[in-house]
Design an enzyme around this catalytic site. Structure first.
Site, mmCIF file in Angstrom:
data_model
loop_
_atom_site.group_PDB
_atom_site.id
_atom_site.type_symbol
_atom_site.label_atom_id
_atom_site.label_comp_id
_atom_site.label_asym_id
_atom_site.label_seq_id
_atom_site.Cartn_x
_atom_site.Cartn_y
_atom_site.Cartn_z
ATOM 1 N N ILE A 65 0.869 -1.176 0.000
ATOM 2 C CA ILE A 65 0.000 0.000 0.000
ATOM 3 C C ILE A 65 0.904 1.224 0.000
ATOM 4 O O ILE A 65 1.754 1.383 0.884
ATOM 5 C CB ILE A 65 -0.931 -0.017 1.235
ATOM 6 C CG1 ILE A 65 -1.851 -1.250 1.180
ATOM 7 C CG2 ILE A 65 -1.740 1.270 1.328
ATOM 8 C CD1 ILE A 65 -2.717 -1.372 -0.060
ATOM 9 N N LYS A 110 -3.266 6.651 3.877
ATOM 10 C CA LYS A 110 -4.403 7.576 3.956
ATOM 11 C C LYS A 110 -5.221 7.562 2.668
ATOM 12 O O LYS A 110 -6.434 7.362 2.699
ATOM 13 C CB LYS A 110 -3.893 8.999 4.246
ATOM 14 C CG LYS A 110 -5.005 10.004 4.468
ATOM 15 C CD LYS A 110 -4.473 11.399 4.772
ATOM 16 C CE LYS A 110 -3.989 11.527 6.213
ATOM 17 N NZ LYS A 110 -3.810 12.944 6.621
ATOM 18 N N GLU A 114 -10.562 -1.045 -7.842
ATOM 19 C CA GLU A 114 -11.786 -1.788 -8.143
ATOM 20 C C GLU A 114 -12.164 -2.768 -7.041
ATOM 21 O O GLU A 114 -13.339 -2.963 -6.753
ATOM 22 C CB GLU A 114 -11.650 -2.560 -9.461
ATOM 23 C CG GLU A 114 -10.610 -2.031 -10.371
ATOM 24 C CD GLU A 114 -11.172 -1.416 -11.647
ATOM 25 O OE1 GLU A 114 -10.415 -0.701 -12.298
ATOM 26 O OE2 GLU A 114 -12.325 -1.645 -11.992
#
Lengths: 777, 209
Positions: free
Chosen positions: A663, A667, A739
């Site tokens: 990631i 945030k 998605e």
């Protein structure tokens, strides 16, 4: 690709990558300085264009009465198929469509035919917007109307087998084992029909184009697009220009969700209008035109047959989808893909049926196929759990796929079990009463539901450029776009760690065809592809500096072997003796270099693991060309409260846990997951565009009538990520989350409604009348 | 001071921008929106100078009087975006359905797409460009950045203007109140929980508009 550097190796402990930093473009956005496509006002003589659309869905234009419109002050041109500047190529034939990369095999204003309601029939250009709008209202279009077909449900509609769907990118038939026989022999058999309403992407910024012919053969367009390169290709091909004669700029983009992934008719119409009047022209679609101008998620019915053993082990899955397509294209979302891969199941069969209707072509809409497909499989899995008295998580664990069931490949990484466990913990799943309709909060029925999410890592590649200045700042560029996903921010973070510079010393530029080519921001590929490109560009720059260092007598690295030198945090040093080395600034100063530039190519998905296999694979097989199957996985948990008298559903708690590789920014990633979940809650509870079955016109083409979630519809939400290190997918180990955030969402909501009420509703959206009208199981 | 081009509002604008628009439009245009308004509309129409074609208009935006040439049918939104190049205010629907065009007129939030520019001459108009003091951000702007109260940024100016008004109106005292009073501003990226957090943080910091 073992020889290429990997972020895991060069940056074993990330610096700013992954940190929950504020957006670097945040200031511009909150101050109103961020410029979107329709906001380039200072072009010389900028004129305004509006599109006049057809009210009827089928017919022929028999004439135009332009008298009153042309008399209006300020009107510059009224363009119709009769007088609009001609194009070198149109998508109206298969070759043209392919060369252009058009989403739709028909371009309006190329003939007198009307194929769908809302089809552009004229473009009116004037010196002000109001004058263009008024003249368009005065323009009379005479039409010989015909009776349209509205959908696959129309009695006149003819169903056909498309063989291939999604413009040939996916197979229309998939078969694994003998699913029919396995289903017939299954002790537990479920057969259910799921319908999905038409959904519209409805980004807050309508599609918009500002076209400026700077010379007869040189065009710049400011465009609201998810891909400047794809738009450049489409427009230049239609105009018969070479790509570099058309520049496309998209610095800011007000959302897209798939509808800005292709060049739709309004873009080229604006370009033609600018040509016709010899002035720059701006055109923004109106909100109603957004419902007939940039595609939609098609109306569809899925029939899913599920066979299982009495202890809940899947033995057969048979999926059929019927949906509406346009008069020209065989487009359908590939729902069957996720149903085929989500669980261990020895047999599978899928087929598609289409019907042509008087509608424009549907297009990719956030999680195309995965979103509606997951609604079917995840509702049926919930049914199976209920029927057998097994916990919904347990039924999924019993069918957990340890390798990809579709091809037997190992997963590049999969943290789904952790997602279930952590999600259940955060949600308090163990306290769930297994009985339906048994939990109440006052008079409201309370339901808890969950669903699995998954999304593939599609094969993709891109390029980037990094320029490091001797004074310690850098500019990094890639022709990517930022839909609001955080591209500006996360790419700056990646560049900072790769360069060893702080955030305020690096600027990342995007959204311009003059920059190195990047793929469309779509299919969740941007974060992984562009970040890897940026990382590789910086590695290239280090290699150039290392070559300078080893030849520099004054460098501590003089005469070192290039392969023995590494770059760490902006310092060039010996791998074996890190103390021996120097910072880039000293080296560049001695070498009298003001700056150094690197170029990189980032590969993402199968092309990263095996570039040749991916390149040679058939279009529909590219994603599985390598040795691993590459997917993100996750789980959504939902609490609803249902009013038993009114049938209204409110989502009151939400937990999402995903394993999606690295990631890049905790945030912005959390925001994206929240956003996708809200998008899915909209599809689950309220979104549906209604096409009048007689006239094939939308009856609710506005934001007052097409309901998307508002603030009061959404509770506080909890999002977590499982830490994943995936070395197979790209240099950064990023899978992408645009998605997956919405996959399984509508099923999680429907499953919660089932738990609350005992009523299983299989028609989206789950509006009150459907819930009140359903019978409890 | 009354401008001859600007009729006196039919009534004090209510907090709901849409309702106050209808009343004002009823007065200005003499539309037969509702029977009780007709006589008032006729009275006001008789009092108003007829404005036709391109005329000079003066708008006081973010404390500065700006002059432009425009027709009376030009909305405040298009005046800001197309005439004054203040493109911070966004057009999402042009029908008062999405809130992206929200600005403050005399401190109250209105949909600028449902407001004719000619109606708001001599009023104080505040757009997103006028929230910061130079480079010093308004606390709500900073809170939006800190809480990631946006993704694409297109609804953001409207959310901010609505948020500023919401705080001032006293509607930001609970999360649920913020959710309710911010529901006229759509966000398709789905930043709602972050928007609530941002507004609540400013409220709790004791900021008083």
């Amino acid at each position: 690709m073992d020889t290429e550097p990997k972020f895991f190796e060069t940056n074993p402990t990330a610096g700013v990558v992954g940190k929950p930093l504020n957006r670097v473009d945040g200031r511009d956005k909150v101050m109103g300085r961020a410029k979107y496509a329709a906001e380039y006002n200072n072009l010389p003589g900028l004129a305004h264009a509006v599109i006049k659309t057809s009210d009827v869905a089928k017919g022929r234009i028999t004439g135009f009465d332009t008298t009153a419109a042309m008399k209006q002050p300020g009107v510059l041109a009224i363009l119709t198929y009769q007088n609009i500047p001609k194009l070198a190529k149109t998508p109206n034939d298969a070759d043209g469509k392919k060369a252009i990369g058009a989403p739709m095999g028909y371009l309006p204003l190329t003939d007198d035919q009307i194929h769908y309601a809302g089809q552009p029939v004229a473009v009116v250009v004037a010196d002000t917007l109001e004058r263009a709008q008024y003249a368009a209202a005065l323009l009379k279009v005479q039409v010989a109307a015909d009776k349209p077909i509205a959908s696959y449900e129309d009695p006149k509609a003819q169903l056909f087998d498309p063989e291939k769907i999604q413009d040939g990118k996916a197979d229309g038939h998939v078969k694994r084992g003998d699913a029919q026989a396995a289903f017939a022999a299954a002790p537990v058999q479920l057969t259910h029909k799921y319908t999905h309403a038409i959904n519209h992407h409805s980004p807050m910024e309508p599609g918009a184009t500002t076209a400026h012919w700077e010379a007869p053969d040189r065009l710049t367009i400011y465009e609201s697009t998810q891909g400047v390169t794809r738009t450049q290709k489409s427009v230049s091909t239609m105009l018969g220009l070479s790509a570099e004669q058309v520049r496309v700029v998209t610095k800011y983009l007000g959302g897209g969700f798939g509808c800005k992934g292709s060049a739709w008719p309004h873009t080229i119409l604006t370009v033609q209008a600018a040509k016709a009047v010899g002035r720059p022209v701006k055109l923004a679609l109106t909100r109603p035109q957004m419902f007939t101008g940039m595609g939609h998620r098609e109306d569809q019915t899925q029939t899913l047959r599920l066979g299982a053993t009495k202890d809940g082990k899947l033995t057969a899955l048979i999926h059929e989808k019927t949906s509406t397509t346009s008069p020209w294209d065989n487009y359908a979302e590939s729902n069957s893909k996720i149903i085929n891969m989500l669980y261990e199941c020895p047999t599978f069969e899928a087929s598609y049926q289409l019907a042509r209707a008087n509608v424009m072509t549907s297009t990719f809409t956030r999680a195309p196929g995965e979103a509606p497909g997951s609604f079917a499989i995840e509702s049926s899995m919930d049914d199976l759990a209920y029927q057998l008295g097994i916990d919904p998580i347990e039924i999924r664990l019993r069918n957990y796929a340890e390798k990809d069931p579709t091809n037997g490949h190992p997963w590049s990484s999969k943290s789904l079990k952790q997602c279930y466990a952590r999600g259940a913990e955060l949600f308090g799943w163990s306290k769930r009463n297994p009985k339906n309709g048994a939990t109440r909060d006052g008079r409201l029925l309370v339901g808890w539901g969950m669903a699995t999410a998954s999304y593939p890592v599609h094969n993709s590649q891109g390029t980037a450029r990094a320029r490091l200045y001797a004074d310690g700042h850098a500019v990094v560029q890639s022709g990517a776009t930022d839909l609001g996903t955080g591209t500006y921010t996360v790419m700056t973070q990646v560049a900072c760690d790769a360069l060893g510079l702080p955030m305020d010393k690096v600027r990342f530029e995007l959204g311009d065809t003059k920059l190195p080519t990047a793929p469309n921001s779509g299919g969740s590929v941007a974060a992984g592809t562009v970040s890897s490109s940026v990382y590789m560009a910086v590695q290239d720059l280090w290699q150039k500096l290392i070559k300078v260092a080893v030849l520099d007598k004054k460098s501590p690295l003089y005469r070192a072997k290039i392969a023995d030198v590494e770059a760490k945090a902006g310092r060039l040093q010996l791998k074996s003796d890190p103390k021996k080395g120097e910072g880039f600034a000293d080296l560049m100063k001695r070498a009298d270099m003001s700056d150094v530039e690197g170029n990189g190519q980032g590969r993402y998905g199968s092309g990263y693991e095996d570039a040749q296999a991916a390149a040679n694979a058939d279009q529909s097989k590219k994603d599985e060309a390598a040795h691993h199957s590459m997917h993100s996985f996750g789980a959504h948990f939902c609490e609803v409260k249902v009013d038993p008298d009114l049938g209204t559903v409110r989502v009151t708690r939400w937990v999402s846990v995903h394993g999606a590789g690295r990631i890049l920014n905790a945030k912005t990633a959390r925001s994206q997951i929240i956003g996708g979940s809200i998008f899915g809650i909209g599809a689950a509870l309220m979104e549906g565009t209604v096409r009048d079955q007689h006239f094939s016109r939308y009856t609710n083409a506005s934001l007052a009538d097409y309901h998307i979630p508002v603030n009061a519809d959404i509770p506080e939400m909890t999002v977590e990520f499982i830490d994943e290190h995936d070395p197979h997918i790209n240099a950064m180990g990023v899978k992408g989350i645009g998605e997956i955030s919405m996959v399984g969402v509508s099923a999680a909501v429907a499953n919660a409604v089932f738990h609350a009420t005992g009523k299983r509703v299989r028609e989206l959206p789950l509006t009150p009348e459907k819930i009140l009208g359903a019978k409890a199981v | 001071m009354m401008d001859s081009n600007t009729p006196e509002p039919a009534a004090q604008p209510e907090q709901d921008g849409r309702r106050s628009f209808i009343k004002q439009a009823g007065g200005l245009l003499g539309l037969a929106l509702a029977p009780p308004l007709i006589s008032q509309a006729e009275r006001l129409t008789a009092m108003s100078k007829k404005v036709e074609g391109v005329t000079e208009m003066r708008l006081k935006v973010n404390g500065t009087v700006r002059t432009m040439q425009a027709e009376p049918r030009v909305t405040l939104l298009d005046a800001l975006r197309e005439r004054l190049d203040l493109t911070g205010t966004k057009k999402g629907c042009d029908h008062g359905q999405c809130g992206a065009c929200t600005v403050l007129v005399d401190g109250k939030r209105v949909n600028s797409c449902l407001t004719l520019a000619v109606m708001v001459q001599n009023k104080e108009i505040t757009t997103v460009e006028g929230l910061a003091k130079g480079e010093e951000l308004h606390p709500l702007q900073q809170a939006f950045i800190d809480h990631d109260g946006f993704q694409c940024g297109y609804c953001t100016p409207g959310q901010l203007m609505s948020g500023v008004a919401c705080l001032k109106e006293g509607h930001a005292k609970t999360d649920d109140s913020v959710r309710e009073w911010m529901s006229g501003n759509l966000c398709r990226c789905g930043a709602y929980p972050n928007i609530v957090a941002a507004i609540r943080q400013v409220e709790q910091s004791g900021f008083k508009g």
